[in-house]
Design an enzyme around this catalytic site. Structure first.
Site, PDB file in Angstrom:
ATOM      1  N   TYR A 146       0.861  -1.183   0.000  1.00 57.41           N
ATOM      2  CA  TYR A 146       0.000   0.000   0.000  1.00 57.41           C
ATOM      3  C   TYR A 146       0.900   1.236   0.000  1.00 57.41           C
ATOM      4  CZ  TYR A 146      -3.314   3.562   1.724  1.00 57.41           C
ATOM      5  OH  TYR A 146      -4.075   4.698   1.889  1.00 57.41           O
ATOM      6  N   ASP A 241       9.398   2.810  -1.167  1.00 60.84           N
ATOM      7  CA  ASP A 241       8.426   3.527  -0.345  1.00 60.84           C
ATOM      8  C   ASP A 241       8.750   3.225   1.129  1.00 60.84           C
ATOM      9  OD1 ASP A 241       4.769   3.510  -0.009  1.00 60.84           O
ATOM     10  OD2 ASP A 241       6.368   4.518   1.102  1.00 60.84           O
ATOM     11  N   LYS A 269       5.394   9.534   8.227  1.00 61.53           N
ATOM     12  CA  LYS A 269       5.244   8.970   9.585  1.00 61.53           C
ATOM     13  C   LYS A 269       6.304   9.493  10.570  1.00 61.53           C
ATOM     14  CE  LYS A 269       2.831   4.946   7.750  1.00 61.53           C
ATOM     15  NZ  LYS A 269       1.488   4.961   8.331  1.00 61.53           N
TER      16      LYS A 269
HETATM   17  P1  KE4 Z   1      -0.384   8.541   4.372  1.00 60.34           P
HETATM   18  O1  KE4 Z   1      -0.957   9.245   3.125  1.00 60.34           O
HETATM   19  O2  KE4 Z   1      -1.445   7.765   5.126  1.00 60.34           O
HETATM   20  O3  KE4 Z   1       0.407   9.494   5.269  1.00 60.34           O
HETATM   21  O4  KE4 Z   1       0.692   7.485   3.879  1.00 60.34           O
HETATM   22  C1  KE4 Z   1       0.309   6.506   2.943  1.00 60.34           C
HETATM   23  C2  KE4 Z   1       1.295   5.350   3.023  1.00 60.34           C
HETATM   24  C3  KE4 Z   1       2.279   5.248   2.055  1.00 60.34           C
HETATM   25  N1  KE4 Z   1       3.184   4.242   2.080  1.00 60.34           N
HETATM   26  C4  KE4 Z   1       3.161   3.320   3.078  1.00 60.34           C
HETATM   27  C5  KE4 Z   1       4.180   2.225   3.078  1.00 60.34           C
HETATM   28  C6  KE4 Z   1       2.177   3.383   4.094  1.00 60.34           C
HETATM   29  O5  KE4 Z   1       2.160   2.453   5.077  1.00 60.34           O
HETATM   30  C7  KE4 Z   1       1.219   4.413   4.068  1.00 60.34           C
HETATM   31  C8  KE4 Z   1       0.112   4.519   5.109  1.00 60.34           C
HETATM   32  N2  KE4 Z   1       0.035   3.448   6.037  1.00 60.34           N
HETATM   33  C9  KE4 Z   1      -1.264   3.223   6.661  1.00 60.34           C
HETATM   34  C10 KE4 Z   1      -1.162   2.079   7.678  1.00 60.34           C
HETATM   35  N3  KE4 Z   1      -0.768   0.863   7.143  1.00 60.34           N
HETATM   36  C11 KE4 Z   1      -1.789   4.469   7.293  1.00 60.34           C
HETATM   37  C12 KE4 Z   1      -3.010   4.262   8.150  1.00 60.34           C
HETATM   38  C13 KE4 Z   1      -4.218   4.931   7.582  1.00 60.34           C
HETATM   39  O6  KE4 Z   1      -4.390   4.872   6.353  1.00 60.34           O
HETATM   40  O7  KE4 Z   1      -4.984   5.532   8.399  1.00 60.34           O
END
Ligand code: KE4
Length: 429
Positions: A146, A241, A269
């Protein structure tokens, strides 16, 4: 023992009247485990405190940022000091260069870096820049990874994995995903076939260098080295990523751990210490394509926000000064061993991969190496385990398909507390 949370129930009913699903991100909605999301009042160190007066040992850390635990003094002081000067100016500040310099020093493959406001913005921008740099349109991602809710990455494999992808969400036009190939993680042969067939058309490959988003899946070195070689041979941009793994698995992220140098990296993060921050960067010749230096457009009103930059600087300076990584890895290793021993004692098919301070207890008999094996997990059993742990004050991710995070605020006492709760919880599953 079922803990009642009447205030959370009441606030969830209220939230659902004004917010889709009552949450501002579906990951929080307890969809995979059932029940009502816990409304949090505050965090402190390794703990979360809910609005019903319960407290929990937190193994999510806001889905990754809180590697130092909640409300770390250095981070809170930095934010408060920045706030004294205002919240945002829409003009350059010194803080942005100071954080960028720290990122480049920590991640040598990033020769130039651009700050954005989320991981999604970071991956969306990196893909666009890679396409602009190569003049190509095809991108490759892997099932189960993801990268945020980017249209071109909300995709499932086409009829044949080597054909174009199809949208995995309504609202994403077929045109957004037709140039996205979805391959199997850890499958070097399929990767080689894809490059043999259309390597000269592939702009970029993006992957989680350690996957957190199908539960924890660790790449084989053969997969990573094959990927690096194929990208080199075909002039394809390799994007790591590291939104989740950056500053998490090592100060230099997964690329430091594995010794593989990508062409671009995305971050988020931990970089924002809980404030909205993402970043993308890479080889200077690629990043020089980014506006205003180059023709690839990308912008953001609050990108490089001074309060968020101050938080990120305090985070990185504290991580560099304290080097929590060996202790984090040792705690996580012993947690994995303890959970596995308990599950084995109760005859529960499982695996418990861990790397650095990331860990997942899969309720699956076979080792999980990709999306197909991850989805063989017993999610009903995970849901029972989740609620049994929650009722014993242990706050886990509300999905089998997530990684858990240990923080530097977790101590030996917390490890024992967790394993004691797991002993009771797994006996019930
Ligand atoms: P954000 O747009 O949520 O800041 O980041 C997206 C993203 C991109 N790449 C990786 C590897 C990620 O894990 C994420 C977001 N992770 C999720 C949890 N697995 C965020 C939780 C949520 O969507 O509320």
């Amino acid at each position: 023992m079922t803990v009642s949370r009447p205030q959370s129930q009441r606030q969830f009913e209220r939230a659902q009247r004004v917010i889709p699903g009552g949450v501002n991100s579906p990951a929080r909605a307890f969809g995979g485990v059932g029940g009502t999301p816990v409304f949090i009042d505050r965090g402190d160190g390794p703990y979360l405190y809910d609005i019903d007066g319960n407290h929990y040992l937190d193994y999510i850390g806001s889905w990754g940022p809180h590697i130092l635990g909640h409300r770390h003094p250095a981070i809170m002081t930095a934010i408060q000091a920045a706030l004294e000067k205002g919240t945002s100016f829409g003009a350059p500040t010194v803080l942005e260069s100071e954080l960028a310099e720290r990122v480049i020093a920590a991640v040598p493959s990033m020769e130039l870096v651009r700050m954005v406001n989320s991981g999604t913005e970071a991956t969306m921008s990196a893909i666009r820049v890679a396409r602009g740099f190569t003049g190509r349109e095809t991108i490759v991602k892997f099932a189960g990874c993801y990268h945020g809710h980017v249209d071109s990455l909300l995709v499932k494999a086409g009829s044949g994995a080597l054909t174009h992808g199809n949208p995995s969400s309504p609202g994403v036009p077929a045109g957004c995903t037709q140039d996205t190939l979805v391959l199997e993680y850890n499958d070097s042969q399929q990767l080689a076939e894809a490059f043999a067939k259309q390597g000269d058309k592939i702009a970029a490959v993006i992957l989680e260098p350690v996957v957190g988003n199908m539960g924890l899946v660790i790449p084989s070195m053969e997969f990573l080295t094959t990927l690096r070689k194929l990208c080199d041979h075909h002039g394809t941009v390799l994007i790591f990523d590291e939104v989740m793994t950056g500053f998490r698995l090592a100060y230099g992220g997964a690329q430091e751990l594995f010794g593989i140098r990508p062409d671009m990296t995305t971050l988020g993060k931990i970089l924002g210490a809980g404030m909205p921050v993402g970043a993308y960067g890479g080889r200077a010749e690629i990043m020089r394509k980014v506006s205003p230096l180059g023709p690839v457009y990308q912008a953001g009103t609050l990108s490089g926000n001074p309060v968020a930059m101050a938080a990120g600087m305090a985070m990185l300076d504290t991580l560099k000064a304290t080097d929590p990584y060996p202790k984090l890895a040792d705690y996580t290793r012993r947690l994995a061993m303890g959970l596995s021993a308990i599950a084995t004692k109760h005859g529960i098919p499982h695996s418990c991969p861990h790397v650095g301070s990331m860990i997942t207890l899969f309720f699956a008999a076979e080792p999980v190496t990709n999306y197909a094996t991850a989805t063989m997990s017993d999610t009903a059993r995970f849901a029972k385990f989740f609620h049994a742990m929650l009722d014993r004050g242990i706050y886990l991710a509300c999905s089998q398909y997530e990684a858990h995070f240990v923080s530097a605020a977790h101590t030996e006492e917390h490890l024992q507390e967790t394993l004691t709760a797991a002993e009771e919880a797994l006996a019930m599953c």
